[in-house]
Design a protein around this motif. Structure first.
Motif, PDB file in Angstrom:
ATOM      1  N   GLY A  37      43.173  30.986  17.569  1.00 26.30           N
ATOM      2  CA  GLY A  37      43.174  30.409  18.781  1.00 26.30           C
ATOM      3  C   GLY A  37      44.036  31.133  19.712  1.00 26.30           C
ATOM      4  N   SER A 114      35.195  25.371  17.231  1.00 26.46           N
ATOM      5  CA  SER A 114      35.847  24.347  18.353  1.00 26.46           C
ATOM      6  C   SER A 114      36.991  25.298  18.876  1.00 26.46           C
ATOM      7  CB  SER A 114      36.266  23.176  17.973  1.00 26.46           C
ATOM      8  OG  SER A 114      37.174  23.420  16.875  1.00 26.46           O
ATOM      9  N   LEU A 115      37.725  26.040  18.161  1.00 22.59           N
ATOM     10  CA  LEU A 115      39.114  26.808  18.509  1.00 22.59           C
ATOM     11  C   LEU A 115      38.535  27.779  19.749  1.00 22.59           C
ATOM     12  CD1 LEU A 115      41.446  27.667  15.686  1.00 22.59           C
ATOM     13  CD2 LEU A 115      41.747  26.341  17.853  1.00 22.59           C
ATOM     14  N   THR A 118      37.086  25.773  22.855  1.00 24.29           N
ATOM     15  CA  THR A 118      38.322  25.200  23.733  1.00 24.29           C
ATOM     16  C   THR A 118      39.178  26.172  24.319  1.00 24.29           C
ATOM     17  OG1 THR A 118      39.667  24.941  21.762  1.00 24.29           O
ATOM     18  CG2 THR A 118      38.234  22.877  22.439  1.00 24.29           C
ATOM     19  N   ALA A 119      39.266  27.330  23.660  1.00 22.80           N
ATOM     20  CA  ALA A 119      40.321  28.299  24.361  1.00 22.80           C
ATOM     21  C   ALA A 119      39.512  28.909  25.631  1.00 22.80           C
ATOM     22  CB  ALA A 119      40.516  29.254  23.205  1.00 22.80           C
ATOM     23  N   LEU A 170      26.640  17.310  30.037  1.00 22.96           N
ATOM     24  CA  LEU A 170      26.333  16.129  28.967  1.00 22.96           C
ATOM     25  C   LEU A 170      25.910  16.965  27.638  1.00 22.96           C
ATOM     26  CD1 LEU A 170      24.303  13.641  31.180  1.00 22.96           C
ATOM     27  CD2 LEU A 170      26.931  13.714  30.533  1.00 22.96           C
ATOM     28  N   ALA A 173      28.884  18.327  25.837  1.00 24.38           N
ATOM     29  CA  ALA A 173      29.795  17.370  25.278  1.00 24.38           C
ATOM     30  C   ALA A 173      29.265  16.429  24.120  1.00 24.38           C
ATOM     31  CB  ALA A 173      30.046  16.274  26.434  1.00 24.38           C
ATOM     32  N   ALA A 174      27.863  16.245  24.085  1.00 24.03           N
ATOM     33  CA  ALA A 174      27.181  15.316  22.998  1.00 24.03           C
ATOM     34  C   ALA A 174      27.194  16.455  21.797  1.00 24.03           C
ATOM     35  CB  ALA A 174      25.732  15.208  23.448  1.00 24.03           C
ATOM     36  N   SER A 177      30.735  16.925  20.366  1.00 25.54           N
ATOM     37  CA  SER A 177      31.332  15.743  19.564  1.00 25.54           C
ATOM     38  C   SER A 177      30.684  15.580  18.119  1.00 25.54           C
ATOM     39  CB  SER A 177      30.868  14.494  20.331  1.00 25.54           C
ATOM     40  OG  SER A 177      29.698  14.075  20.420  1.00 25.54           O
ATOM     41  N   TRP A 178      29.752  15.952  17.979  1.00 26.54           N
ATOM     42  CA  TRP A 178      28.682  15.880  16.566  1.00 26.54           C
ATOM     43  C   TRP A 178      28.986  17.186  15.692  1.00 26.54           C
ATOM     44  CZ3 TRP A 178      27.426  11.410  14.390  1.00 26.54           C
ATOM     45  CH2 TRP A 178      27.513  10.128  15.421  1.00 26.54           C
ATOM     46  N   LEU A 181      32.391  18.135  13.867  1.00 27.04           N
ATOM     47  CA  LEU A 181      32.731  17.261  13.104  1.00 27.04           C
ATOM     48  C   LEU A 181      32.964  18.261  11.258  1.00 27.04           C
ATOM     49  CD1 LEU A 181      30.865  14.009  13.242  1.00 27.04           C
ATOM     50  CD2 LEU A 181      33.370  14.560  13.857  1.00 27.04           C
ATOM     51  N   ARG A 188      21.960  15.414  14.154  1.00 24.98           N
ATOM     52  CA  ARG A 188      22.523  14.117  14.701  1.00 24.98           C
ATOM     53  C   ARG A 188      22.828  14.892  16.298  1.00 24.98           C
ATOM     54  NH1 ARG A 188      22.442   8.816  14.689  1.00 24.98           N
ATOM     55  NH2 ARG A 188      23.141   8.432  12.835  1.00 24.98           N
ATOM     56  N   GLU A 192      21.221  13.225  19.527  1.00 25.75           N
ATOM     57  CA  GLU A 192      22.381  12.464  20.539  1.00 25.75           C
ATOM     58  C   GLU A 192      22.266  12.991  22.165  1.00 25.75           C
ATOM     59  OE1 GLU A 192      22.620   9.457  18.562  1.00 25.75           O
ATOM     60  OE2 GLU A 192      24.586   9.787  20.002  1.00 25.75           O
TER      61      GLU A 192
ATOM     62  N   HIS B 122      42.524  22.150  23.079  1.00 26.68           N
ATOM     63  CA  HIS B 122      42.570  23.370  22.243  1.00 26.68           C
ATOM     64  C   HIS B 122      43.632  23.049  21.259  1.00 26.68           C
ATOM     65  CE1 HIS B 122      43.880  27.586  21.438  1.00 26.68           C
ATOM     66  NE2 HIS B 122      42.728  27.622  21.137  1.00 26.68           N
ATOM     67  N   ALA B 125      42.536  20.860  18.620  1.00 25.24           N
ATOM     68  CA  ALA B 125      41.597  21.751  17.578  1.00 25.24           C
ATOM     69  C   ALA B 125      42.643  22.456  16.633  1.00 25.24           C
ATOM     70  CB  ALA B 125      40.484  22.683  18.051  1.00 25.24           C
ATOM     71  N   ARG B 126      43.634  22.970  17.091  1.00 27.86           N
ATOM     72  CA  ARG B 126      44.414  23.750  16.342  1.00 27.86           C
ATOM     73  C   ARG B 126      45.343  23.179  15.396  1.00 27.86           C
ATOM     74  NH1 ARG B 126      49.379  26.423  16.558  1.00 27.86           N
ATOM     75  NH2 ARG B 126      50.039  25.013  18.806  1.00 27.86           N
ATOM     76  N   GLN B 165      30.554   7.386  19.149  1.00 29.15           N
ATOM     77  CA  GLN B 165      31.024   8.825  18.744  1.00 29.15           C
ATOM     78  C   GLN B 165      30.524   9.552  20.380  1.00 29.15           C
ATOM     79  OE1 GLN B 165      32.467  10.507  16.203  1.00 29.15           O
ATOM     80  NE2 GLN B 165      31.980  12.351  16.770  1.00 29.15           N
ATOM     81  N   THR B 166      29.342   9.093  20.696  1.00 32.86           N
ATOM     82  CA  THR B 166      28.927  10.032  21.810  1.00 32.86           C
ATOM     83  C   THR B 166      29.454   9.705  23.105  1.00 32.86           C
ATOM     84  OG1 THR B 166      26.883  10.471  20.604  1.00 32.86           O
ATOM     85  CG2 THR B 166      26.601  10.879  22.829  1.00 32.86           C
ATOM     86  N   ALA B 169      32.429  11.093  24.977  1.00 32.00           N
ATOM     87  CA  ALA B 169      32.348  12.369  25.163  1.00 32.00           C
ATOM     88  C   ALA B 169      31.563  12.720  26.442  1.00 32.00           C
ATOM     89  CB  ALA B 169      31.754  13.100  24.019  1.00 32.00           C
ATOM     90  N   LEU B 170      30.461  11.894  26.609  1.00 29.10           N
ATOM     91  CA  LEU B 170      29.543  11.823  27.724  1.00 29.10           C
ATOM     92  C   LEU B 170      30.667  11.403  28.947  1.00 29.10           C
ATOM     93  CD1 LEU B 170      26.418  10.073  26.590  1.00 29.10           C
ATOM     94  CD2 LEU B 170      26.909  12.553  26.830  1.00 29.10           C
ATOM     95  N   ALA B 173      32.812  14.393  29.745  1.00 27.48           N
ATOM     96  CA  ALA B 173      32.177  15.503  30.393  1.00 27.48           C
ATOM     97  C   ALA B 173      31.719  15.362  31.928  1.00 27.48           C
ATOM     98  CB  ALA B 173      30.921  15.787  29.486  1.00 27.48           C
ATOM     99  N   TYR B 200      21.805   6.516  28.599  1.00 23.32           N
ATOM    100  CA  TYR B 200      21.832   6.768  26.932  1.00 23.32           C
ATOM    101  C   TYR B 200      21.715   5.378  26.454  1.00 23.32           C
ATOM    102  CZ  TYR B 200      24.043   7.435  22.448  1.00 23.32           C
ATOM    103  OH  TYR B 200      24.225   7.548  21.115  1.00 23.32           O
TER     104      TYR B 200
END
Lengths: 206, 206
Positions: A37, A114-115, A118-119, A170, A173-174, A177-178, A181, A188, A192, B122, B125-126, B165-166, B169-170, B173, B200
């Motif tokens: 990060g 994700s690090l 997002t960074a 969009l 983001a979608a 978010s999946w 995880l 998925r 989505e 960020h 996530a860290r 979940q989605t 986030a939508l 965004a 959606y």
DNA sequence: CATAAATATGAGTAAATACTCGCATTGAAA
DNA sequence: TTTCAATGCGAGTATTTACTCATATTTATG
């Protein structure tokens, strides 16, 4: 305007090994950023990871921000190429197929990290490069827009300019978010994202 | 698990002034993060901005990460309360109205400050707090889900768990992509977020 | 081979910064 | 008022880190 020149490359490569060095540094920077990060993003660690001296790093990048900028440009370049490749295949048989192709292209490039993602977001907000980013995004968006217009009849009342601003956000983001995880759910994520985009495009305003 | 205890508060307040100090520090931290990003997020600057000594800061937060965690929790708390307040008003006359209310609630809390928003992303996530974040998000999502279910008939074939979940986030965004422009286009942001969510939710799978 | 330009090196420096600790001040209970 | 715990203070320290520069090595060119 003196700020901008401080971000530009310090040295133009004249021999092959120098471009290899530069590439190694950018790649190492990307690796470090994804692993540790922004906290771990320091030039000494990056040089070590790249297997070059700290002095070499500063021959190619005037400062840390310049390196970060190069990293961002590199990622954006890859993204643009992926989208362009997908667009070159032309529109699908229907809107749903076209959208799914685009989502797949976006996901192929998606950072499972994700690090890193997002960074980059944060640094894009901090560095004075919004104009450049907009320009790049604009070019990708144009190709995308042409594809979608092939299925204009299947869509609701869309303002193309607005759609091209909203849709990439969009999708990302979608997917994020999946896919972020643990464990990631990539199938998925794709479904989505497709649903979100298709829904957005086909919605009939009452 | 020794890592977690290092993030917990160092001192429980027994007098009023101490909680005021703590709050001032968290608020100052938020301000600094929004203004200067993660680059400028250092404890000395935060203490100065809060008008307290650096020693006081470290009486309430064991280290910098603990302060960041408190900041994140504070923001999340506000977010949750905003959503709860909107949900308390009950569902609207139709799905479109309900969705618009929710989007408005989300936007009311939206940071017009992209540096703050991306920095929090960020750090989330860290730091080792995904479980806690999921739990908080889950509670908000439950209330949201109940509202939407009131208009089940207007929706397509939705998997509620996936939607919860989605959807957040939508919304984020869509809002971010319009609200972080200069100048921000908040009306547009709301419309686009509503369109994305409604699309959606109402999409009929063929 | 000779020479110069390009590239690589890494110890060293100055500055930033997370965090400590001994002491001062304030509040409350007796 | 006395006393002690709670709170506040900030100079100081140890560490990290961005960046420089004098020097060494490699490559191109004649």
């Amino acid at each position: 305007m003196s700020g901008k020149s401080a971000l530009e490359p310090r040295k133009q490569p004249r021999q092959r090994r120098s471009t290899a060095t530069r590439d190694a540094i950018v790649e190492a920077a990307t690796h470090v950023l994804g692993r540790a990060g922004l906290t771990g993003f320091n030039t000494n660690a990056i040089a070590a990871r790249a297997g070059v001296s700290i002095g070499s790093l500063y021959q190619y990048f005037a400062n840390k921000d310049a390196l970060m900028l190069a990293l961002i440009r590199c990622q954006q370049e890859r993204q643009a190429q992926t989208v362009a490749a997908a667009a070159a295949a032309g529109p699908g048989r229907n809107l749903a197929e076209t959208v799914r192709r685009m989502v797949r292209a976006a996901m192929a490039h998606h950072h499972d990290d994700s690090l890193l993602a997002t960074a980059i977001d944060h640094e894009e907000a901090r560095l004075p490069i919004s104009a450049e980013l907009d320009a790049m995004l604009g070019r990708s968006a144009a190709a995308l827009g042409a594809l979608l217009m092939a299925h204009r009849d299947e869509m609701g009342d869309i303002e193309p300019a607005a759609a091209l601003q909203t849709l990439p956000a969009l999708v990302r983001a979608a997917v994020d978010s999946w896919a972020n995880l643990s464990p990631p759910q990539l199938d998925r994520a794709e479904d989505e994202a497709v649903r979100a985009v298709l829904g957005y495009l086909t919605l009939k305003v009452t």
